[in-house]
Design a protein around this motif. Sequence first.
Motif, PDB file in Angstrom:
ATOM      1  N   TYR A  22      25.359   3.356  10.791  1.00  0.00           N
ATOM      2  CA  TYR A  22      25.829   2.618  11.963  1.00  0.00           C
ATOM      3  C   TYR A  22      25.017   1.359  12.248  1.00  0.00           C
ATOM      4  O   TYR A  22      25.551   0.383  12.766  1.00  0.00           O
ATOM      5  N   GLN A  25      26.380  -1.379   9.793  1.00  0.00           N
ATOM      6  CA  GLN A  25      27.825  -1.577   9.810  1.00  0.00           C
ATOM      7  C   GLN A  25      28.182  -2.909  10.500  1.00  0.00           C
ATOM      8  O   GLN A  25      27.656  -3.227  11.558  1.00  0.00           O
ATOM      9  N   GLU A  29      33.827  -3.466  10.048  1.00  0.00           N
ATOM     10  CA  GLU A  29      33.762  -2.104   9.500  1.00  0.00           C
ATOM     11  C   GLU A  29      33.841  -1.076  10.630  1.00  0.00           C
ATOM     12  O   GLU A  29      34.515  -0.049  10.496  1.00  0.00           O
ATOM     13  N   GLU A  33      36.774   1.713  11.137  1.00  0.00           N
ATOM     14  CA  GLU A  33      36.449   3.135  11.250  1.00  0.00           C
ATOM     15  C   GLU A  33      37.075   3.737  12.511  1.00  0.00           C
ATOM     16  O   GLU A  33      37.639   4.835  12.468  1.00  0.00           O
ATOM     17  N   ASP A  34      36.996   3.004  13.623  1.00  0.00           N
ATOM     18  CA  ASP A  34      37.604   3.477  14.871  1.00  0.00           C
ATOM     19  C   ASP A  34      39.116   3.599  14.747  1.00  0.00           C
ATOM     20  O   ASP A  34      39.713   4.591  15.177  1.00  0.00           O
TER      21      ASP A  34
END
Length: 66
Positions: A22, A25, A29, A33-34
Amino acid sequence: MSKNAFPPGWDEARVAKVLRHYETQTEDEALAEDEAAFESSGQTMMEVPTELVPAVRELLAKHKAA
């Protein structure tokens, strides 16, 4: 100094790996991912009032144990 207690299956190396993921990131990105989490099948994302979170966690733990 007290020793950190990790949840079952977690250790210092796993925590470091997650933090590294994290912290390195990019915003793009993170957004991807969310969005992928919201699109995954078999799970539902919902807003829960904060005061109900303990009850929801308890229900999830019971479901997982069953």
